[in-house]
Write a protein that holds these residues in place. Sequence first.
Motif, PDB file in Angstrom:
ATOM      1  N   GLY A 179       0.795  -1.222   0.000  1.00 14.21           N
ATOM      2  CA  GLY A 179       0.000   0.000   0.000  1.00 14.21           C
ATOM      3  C   GLY A 179       0.824   1.268   0.000  1.00 14.21           C
ATOM      4  O   GLY A 179       0.274   2.361   0.036  1.00 14.21           O
ATOM      5  N   ARG A 180       2.133   1.125  -0.051  1.00 12.91           N
ATOM      6  CA  ARG A 180       3.043   2.272  -0.132  1.00 12.91           C
ATOM      7  C   ARG A 180       3.698   2.285  -1.502  1.00 12.91           C
ATOM      8  O   ARG A 180       4.122   1.245  -2.015  1.00 12.91           O
ATOM      9  N   CYS A 181       3.800   3.453  -2.092  1.00 15.66           N
ATOM     10  CA  CYS A 181       4.435   3.612  -3.401  1.00 15.66           C
ATOM     11  C   CYS A 181       5.919   3.292  -3.281  1.00 15.66           C
ATOM     12  O   CYS A 181       6.598   3.776  -2.364  1.00 15.66           O
ATOM     13  N   GLU A 182       6.421   2.484  -4.192  1.00 11.68           N
ATOM     14  CA  GLU A 182       7.839   2.118  -4.172  1.00 11.68           C
ATOM     15  C   GLU A 182       8.743   3.274  -4.582  1.00 11.68           C
ATOM     16  O   GLU A 182       9.936   3.248  -4.307  1.00 11.68           O
ATOM     17  N   LYS A 183       8.189   4.286  -5.227  1.00 12.43           N
ATOM     18  CA  LYS A 183       8.992   5.422  -5.685  1.00 12.43           C
ATOM     19  C   LYS A 183       9.023   6.540  -4.637  1.00 12.43           C
ATOM     20  O   LYS A 183      10.087   6.934  -4.191  1.00 12.43           O
ATOM     21  N   CYS A 184       7.831   7.027  -4.240  1.00 16.42           N
ATOM     22  CA  CYS A 184       7.776   8.188  -3.331  1.00 16.42           C
ATOM     23  C   CYS A 184       7.455   7.793  -1.887  1.00 16.42           C
ATOM     24  O   CYS A 184       7.472   8.652  -1.014  1.00 16.42           O
ATOM     25  N   THR A 185       7.152   6.543  -1.644  1.00 16.21           N
ATOM     26  CA  THR A 185       6.768   5.963  -0.353  1.00 16.21           C
ATOM     27  C   THR A 185       5.450   6.516   0.206  1.00 16.21           C
ATOM     28  O   THR A 185       5.089   6.219   1.329  1.00 16.21           O
ATOM     29  N   GLY A 186       4.735   7.302  -0.608  1.00 12.73           N
ATOM     30  CA  GLY A 186       3.426   7.791  -0.192  1.00 12.73           C
ATOM     31  C   GLY A 186       2.394   6.674  -0.271  1.00 12.73           C
ATOM     32  O   GLY A 186       2.642   5.623  -0.866  1.00 12.73           O
ATOM     33  N   PRO A 187       1.234   6.898   0.334  1.00 11.22           N
ATOM     34  CA  PRO A 187       0.198   5.867   0.297  1.00 11.22           C
ATOM     35  C   PRO A 187      -0.396   5.725  -1.108  1.00 11.22           C
ATOM     36  O   PRO A 187      -0.552   6.706  -1.827  1.00 11.22           O
ATOM     37  N   ILE A 188      -0.690   4.505  -1.473  1.00 13.92           N
ATOM     38  CA  ILE A 188      -1.423   4.231  -2.707  1.00 13.92           C
ATOM     39  C   ILE A 188      -2.896   4.217  -2.314  1.00 13.92           C
ATOM     40  O   ILE A 188      -3.277   3.507  -1.375  1.00 13.92           O
ATOM     41  N   PRO A 189      -3.732   5.010  -2.988  1.00 15.76           N
ATOM     42  CA  PRO A 189      -5.150   5.073  -2.604  1.00 15.76           C
ATOM     43  C   PRO A 189      -5.808   3.698  -2.608  1.00 15.76           C
ATOM     44  O   PRO A 189      -5.532   2.850  -3.461  1.00 15.76           O
ATOM     45  N   ALA A 190      -6.683   3.493  -1.627  1.00 14.07           N
ATOM     46  CA  ALA A 190      -7.388   2.218  -1.485  1.00 14.07           C
ATOM     47  C   ALA A 190      -8.155   1.867  -2.756  1.00 14.07           C
ATOM     48  O   ALA A 190      -8.222   0.695  -3.134  1.00 14.07           O
ATOM     49  N   GLU A 191      -8.704   2.877  -3.425  1.00  9.66           N
ATOM     50  CA  GLU A 191      -9.449   2.628  -4.656  1.00  9.66           C
ATOM     51  C   GLU A 191      -8.553   1.996  -5.714  1.00  9.66           C
ATOM     52  O   GLU A 191      -8.964   1.111  -6.448  1.00  9.66           O
ATOM     53  N   ARG A 192      -7.315   2.466  -5.810  1.00 10.41           N
ATOM     54  CA  ARG A 192      -6.364   1.901  -6.786  1.00 10.41           C
ATOM     55  C   ARG A 192      -6.024   0.457  -6.412  1.00 10.41           C
ATOM     56  O   ARG A 192      -5.956  -0.415  -7.275  1.00 10.41           O
ATOM     57  N   LEU A 193      -5.829   0.203  -5.129  1.00  8.93           N
ATOM     58  CA  LEU A 193      -5.491  -1.147  -4.688  1.00  8.93           C
ATOM     59  C   LEU A 193      -6.662  -2.112  -4.860  1.00  8.93           C
ATOM     60  O   LEU A 193      -6.447  -3.308  -5.057  1.00  8.93           O
ATOM     61  N   GLU A 194      -7.881  -1.594  -4.790  1.00  9.78           N
ATOM     62  CA  GLU A 194      -9.041  -2.449  -5.027  1.00  9.78           C
ATOM     63  C   GLU A 194      -9.068  -2.926  -6.475  1.00  9.78           C
ATOM     64  O   GLU A 194      -9.416  -4.072  -6.752  1.00  9.78           O
ATOM     65  N   VAL A 195      -8.686  -2.042  -7.396  1.00  5.92           N
ATOM     66  CA  VAL A 195      -8.681  -2.376  -8.816  1.00  5.92           C
ATOM     67  C   VAL A 195      -7.419  -3.155  -9.183  1.00  5.92           C
ATOM     68  O   VAL A 195      -7.474  -4.111  -9.941  1.00  5.92           O
ATOM     69  N   LEU A 196      -6.291  -2.723  -8.654  1.00  6.97           N
ATOM     70  CA  LEU A 196      -4.989  -3.344  -8.934  1.00  6.97           C
ATOM     71  C   LEU A 196      -4.314  -3.724  -7.619  1.00  6.97           C
ATOM     72  O   LEU A 196      -3.461  -2.993  -7.118  1.00  6.97           O
ATOM     73  N   PRO A 197      -4.661  -4.861  -7.038  1.00 12.38           N
ATOM     74  CA  PRO A 197      -4.085  -5.218  -5.736  1.00 12.38           C
ATOM     75  C   PRO A 197      -2.570  -5.390  -5.762  1.00 12.38           C
ATOM     76  O   PRO A 197      -1.928  -5.343  -4.729  1.00 12.38           O
ATOM     77  N   HIS A 198      -1.991  -5.511  -6.940  1.00 13.17           N
ATOM     78  CA  HIS A 198      -0.545  -5.660  -7.062  1.00 13.17           C
ATOM     79  C   HIS A 198       0.149  -4.332  -7.371  1.00 13.17           C
ATOM     80  O   HIS A 198       1.354  -4.316  -7.623  1.00 13.17           O
ATOM     81  N   ALA A 199      -0.588  -3.210  -7.322  1.00  9.63           N
ATOM     82  CA  ALA A 199      -0.016  -1.896  -7.663  1.00  9.63           C
ATOM     83  C   ALA A 199       1.218  -1.601  -6.815  1.00  9.63           C
ATOM     84  O   ALA A 199       1.209  -1.767  -5.602  1.00  9.63           O
ATOM     85  N   ARG A 200       2.275  -1.182  -7.485  1.00  9.72           N
ATOM     86  CA  ARG A 200       3.538  -0.853  -6.810  1.00  9.72           C
ATOM     87  C   ARG A 200       3.734   0.650  -6.648  1.00  9.72           C
ATOM     88  O   ARG A 200       4.542   1.088  -5.835  1.00  9.72           O
ATOM     89  N   PHE A 201       3.024   1.432  -7.465  1.00 10.14           N
ATOM     90  CA  PHE A 201       3.216   2.877  -7.487  1.00 10.14           C
ATOM     91  C   PHE A 201       1.886   3.602  -7.356  1.00 10.14           C
ATOM     92  O   PHE A 201       0.851   3.085  -7.789  1.00 10.14           O
ATOM     93  N   CYS A 202       1.929   4.812  -6.801  1.00  8.73           N
ATOM     94  CA  CYS A 202       0.759   5.683  -6.821  1.00  8.73           C
ATOM     95  C   CYS A 202       0.582   6.147  -8.277  1.00  8.73           C
ATOM     96  O   CYS A 202       1.482   5.969  -9.099  1.00  8.73           O
ATOM     97  N   VAL A 203      -0.552   6.738  -8.597  1.00  7.16           N
ATOM     98  CA  VAL A 203      -0.828   7.117  -9.982  1.00  7.16           C
ATOM     99  C   VAL A 203       0.214   8.105 -10.527  1.00  7.16           C
ATOM    100  O   VAL A 203       0.744   7.890 -11.626  1.00  7.16           O
ATOM    101  N   PRO A 204       0.556   9.193  -9.813  1.00  6.39           N
ATOM    102  CA  PRO A 204       1.550  10.112 -10.376  1.00  6.39           C
ATOM    103  C   PRO A 204       2.906   9.438 -10.650  1.00  6.39           C
ATOM    104  O   PRO A 204       3.514   9.670 -11.695  1.00  6.39           O
ATOM    105  N   CYS A 205       3.354   8.603  -9.749  1.00  3.46           N
ATOM    106  CA  CYS A 205       4.644   7.920  -9.952  1.00  3.46           C
ATOM    107  C   CYS A 205       4.541   6.889 -11.065  1.00  3.46           C
ATOM    108  O   CYS A 205       5.494   6.712 -11.836  1.00  3.46           O
ATOM    109  N   GLN A 206       3.392   6.234 -11.192  1.00  4.41           N
ATOM    110  CA  GLN A 206       3.188   5.267 -12.283  1.00  4.41           C
ATOM    111  C   GLN A 206       3.252   5.984 -13.620  1.00  4.41           C
ATOM    112  O   GLN A 206       3.853   5.478 -14.562  1.00  4.41           O
TER     113      GLN A 206
END
Length: 109
Positions: A77-104
């Motif tokens: 649930g933490r972005c691998e680039k900026c270490t900020g939180p990845i929004p729960a909505e993004r994780l619901e759609v992409l449970p394997h998400a490694r980055f927040c949207v801006p970093c992605q």
Amino acid sequence: MSVDIEVPDQGRLAGLRASLSEDFATQTTRLKELTEISADTGDPGEAHNRAALVAATRHNLEQITGALRRIAEGSYGRCEKCTGPIPAERLEVLPHARFCVPCQQKHKG
């Protein structure tokens, strides 16, 4: 499935871990089936499709493994680039998400 990033809910993470583990087993079985297919029909298109399915399945397994590793490490649930939180909505759609949207977007661009 909702994932609370600030205060991880162990029940939700356990459910996510179970779901990802099930997906891992399914993808592993699929990969085994795809790699055991040895009937060469002589159709190059079929061989190409099979190779693409094998590559996609391996990629899915890598994503699932990464998400399970992050859950175990406590960094899920933490972005691998900026270490900020990845929004729960993004994780619901992409449970394997490694980055927040801006970093992605920066990573892809």
